[in-house]
Scaffold this active site. Structure first.
Site, PDB file in Angstrom:
ATOM      1  N   GLY A  34      39.160  27.861  29.320  1.00  0.00           N
ATOM      2  CA  GLY A  34      39.901  29.128  29.196  1.00  0.00           C
ATOM      3  C   GLY A  34      39.015  30.286  29.627  1.00  0.00           C
ATOM      4  CG  HIS A  35      35.677  31.393  27.158  1.00  0.00           C
ATOM      5  ND1 HIS A  35      35.466  30.336  26.310  1.00  0.00           N
ATOM      6  CD2 HIS A  35      35.978  32.456  26.377  1.00  0.00           C
ATOM      7  CE1 HIS A  35      35.628  30.741  25.064  1.00  0.00           C
ATOM      8  NE2 HIS A  35      35.939  32.022  25.067  1.00  0.00           N
ATOM      9  CD  GLN A  59      35.938  40.014  17.441  1.00  0.00           C
ATOM     10  OE1 GLN A  59      35.381  40.804  18.207  1.00  0.00           O
ATOM     11  NE2 GLN A  59      36.802  39.115  17.891  1.00  0.00           N
ATOM     12  N   GLY A 145      42.349  36.993  28.170  1.00  0.00           N
ATOM     13  CA  GLY A 145      43.327  35.907  28.132  1.00  0.00           C
ATOM     14  C   GLY A 145      44.577  36.305  27.361  1.00  0.00           C
ATOM     15  CD  GLN A 151      40.999  40.124  21.995  1.00  0.00           C
ATOM     16  OE1 GLN A 151      40.427  39.938  20.929  1.00  0.00           O
ATOM     17  NE2 GLN A 151      40.725  39.419  23.073  1.00  0.00           N
ATOM     18  CB  SER A 183      40.845  27.938  20.582  1.00  0.00           C
ATOM     19  OG  SER A 183      40.156  28.582  19.537  1.00  0.00           O
TER      20      SER A 183
HETATM   21  P1  AMP Z   1      36.796  34.677  22.737  1.00  0.00           P
HETATM   22  O1  AMP Z   1      35.480  34.076  23.133  1.00  0.00           O
HETATM   23  O2  AMP Z   1      37.632  33.779  21.897  1.00  0.00           O
HETATM   24  O3  AMP Z   1      36.653  36.070  22.191  1.00  0.00           O
HETATM   25  O4  AMP Z   1      37.614  34.827  24.088  1.00  0.00           O
HETATM   26  C1  AMP Z   1      37.122  35.561  25.173  1.00  0.00           C
HETATM   27  C2  AMP Z   1      38.239  35.771  26.173  1.00  0.00           C
HETATM   28  O5  AMP Z   1      38.704  34.499  26.625  1.00  0.00           O
HETATM   29  C3  AMP Z   1      39.451  36.480  25.558  1.00  0.00           C
HETATM   30  O6  AMP Z   1      39.972  37.399  26.508  1.00  0.00           O
HETATM   31  C4  AMP Z   1      40.403  35.355  25.287  1.00  0.00           C
HETATM   32  O7  AMP Z   1      41.757  35.746  25.278  1.00  0.00           O
HETATM   33  C5  AMP Z   1      40.099  34.434  26.466  1.00  0.00           C
HETATM   34  N1  AMP Z   1      40.548  33.074  26.166  1.00  0.00           N
HETATM   35  C6  AMP Z   1      40.237  32.323  25.077  1.00  0.00           C
HETATM   36  N2  AMP Z   1      40.872  31.143  25.116  1.00  0.00           N
HETATM   37  C7  AMP Z   1      41.609  31.142  26.243  1.00  0.00           C
HETATM   38  C8  AMP Z   1      42.493  30.201  26.853  1.00  0.00           C
HETATM   39  N3  AMP Z   1      42.769  29.028  26.298  1.00  0.00           N
HETATM   40  N4  AMP Z   1      43.085  30.535  28.024  1.00  0.00           N
HETATM   41  C9  AMP Z   1      42.833  31.741  28.601  1.00  0.00           C
HETATM   42  N5  AMP Z   1      41.999  32.668  28.092  1.00  0.00           N
HETATM   43  C10 AMP Z   1      41.401  32.380  26.929  1.00  0.00           C
END
Ligand code: AMP
Length: 280
Positions: A34-35, A59, A145, A151, A183
């Protein structure tokens, strides 16, 4: 790939790199596909791609969640190197918050519904860190994402209110083959739990395929809760239908309407969120 740890070092680097179009991907690490999809998009659309890794204590409304949040910086750096990331910003809490109290914004109620209702203070913490990171990195484009749907809406509002010259680029949700949204927190699930948690997406898909004009949203919220709560480990916290732009709640399905179904589900002690777009 250059690693920058201090705010001051980043400021000095900025003087050198000012002319390059910059794409920025803020993360909390424990990186997955995802990242990386955000990183790849930024690589295509910019001259310089910056990824930050910072687990932002402000957060987390739940101390255990913060303490148990997966941390694996070495592996993250390998993945970023493989994906040709240019700059990794790895700040420390004291340095990043030094002399900065946060950004005051008018949430227009967005911080007290859905995620905000169950995670008090969460979005203020998100806004505080993203505003600060934007001020340091000064990107042209920033990638978020759709997985964190609320968010994304709040960051768009922040940029508008602060009048920042930054494009917020929404990116599609990346899923496991089972349908489970990727995630960092999935790392804390067993294989069995991951398989069961894929029913969150499967149930949302069932709803997407079944809803009809004129029906009440409540009917399908009840359906989601009932289906989810029947699976071992799963407990629905909320399911809500809302306008994809304003996030205002929707109560009835109307013709030609675009609707976002947003959900939060506990899988044992891990809280998972997901969402899906419905076109009537
Ligand atoms: P985080 O590390 O959870 O704060 O996520 C960092 C960024 O990656 C945020 O913009 C999230 O929305 C995005 N993100 C996390 N999981 C996914 C996913 N499965 N698909 C797309 N983007 C994601």
């Amino acid at each position: 790939m250059r690693i920058i740890k201090k705010v001051e070092e980043y400021r000095n680097f900025l003087d050198e790199s000012k002319k390059m179009q910059t794409g920025f991907v803020p993360t909390m690490g424990a990186l997955h596909e995802g990242h990386l999809s955000l990183v790849r998009k930024s690589k295509i659309e910019n001259e310089l791609t910056v990824v930050s890794i910072f687990i932002n204590p402000r957060q987390f409304n739940d101390r255990t969640d913060y303490e148990k949040y997966p941390r694996n910086t070495e592996h993250d750096l390998t993945l970023l190197e493989e994906n040709d990331c240019d700059i990794v910003f790895l700040p420390e809490t004291e340095d990043i918050y030094k002399g900065y109290n946060g950004f005051e914004m008018d949430f227009k109620g967005l911080d007290s519904i859905y995620e905000g209702k169950y995670r008090p203070g969460h979005f203020q913490g998100v806004v505080d860190i993203v505003y600060r990171l934007f001020d340091i990195v000064k990107p042209d484009n920033a990638y978020f994402g759709k997985k964190d749907f609320q968010q994304l809406a709040i960051i768009k509002l922040m940029v508008q209110q602060a009048n920042l010259p930054i494009n917020i680029i929404p990116c599609e949700i990346i899923r496991e083959p089972s349908g489970l949204a990727m995630s960092s927190r999935n790392q804390r699930l067993t294989d069995e739990q991951k398989e069961i948690a894929s029913n969150i997406y499967k149930t949302m898909l069932k709803i997407k395929e079944s809803v009809k004009v004129g029906e009440s949203c409540d009917k399908w919220i009840n359906f989601f809760e009932k289906e989810i709560n029947n699976f071992a480990f799963l407990k629905c916290e909320y399911a809500a239908f809302c306008d994809p732009e304003t996030l205002k709640p929707i109560y009835f399905f109307e013709e030609n309407q675009g609707i976002q179904l947003c959900v939060a589900v506990w899988c044992d002690k891990i809280r998972l969120i997901d969402n899906i777009f419905l076109q009537l």
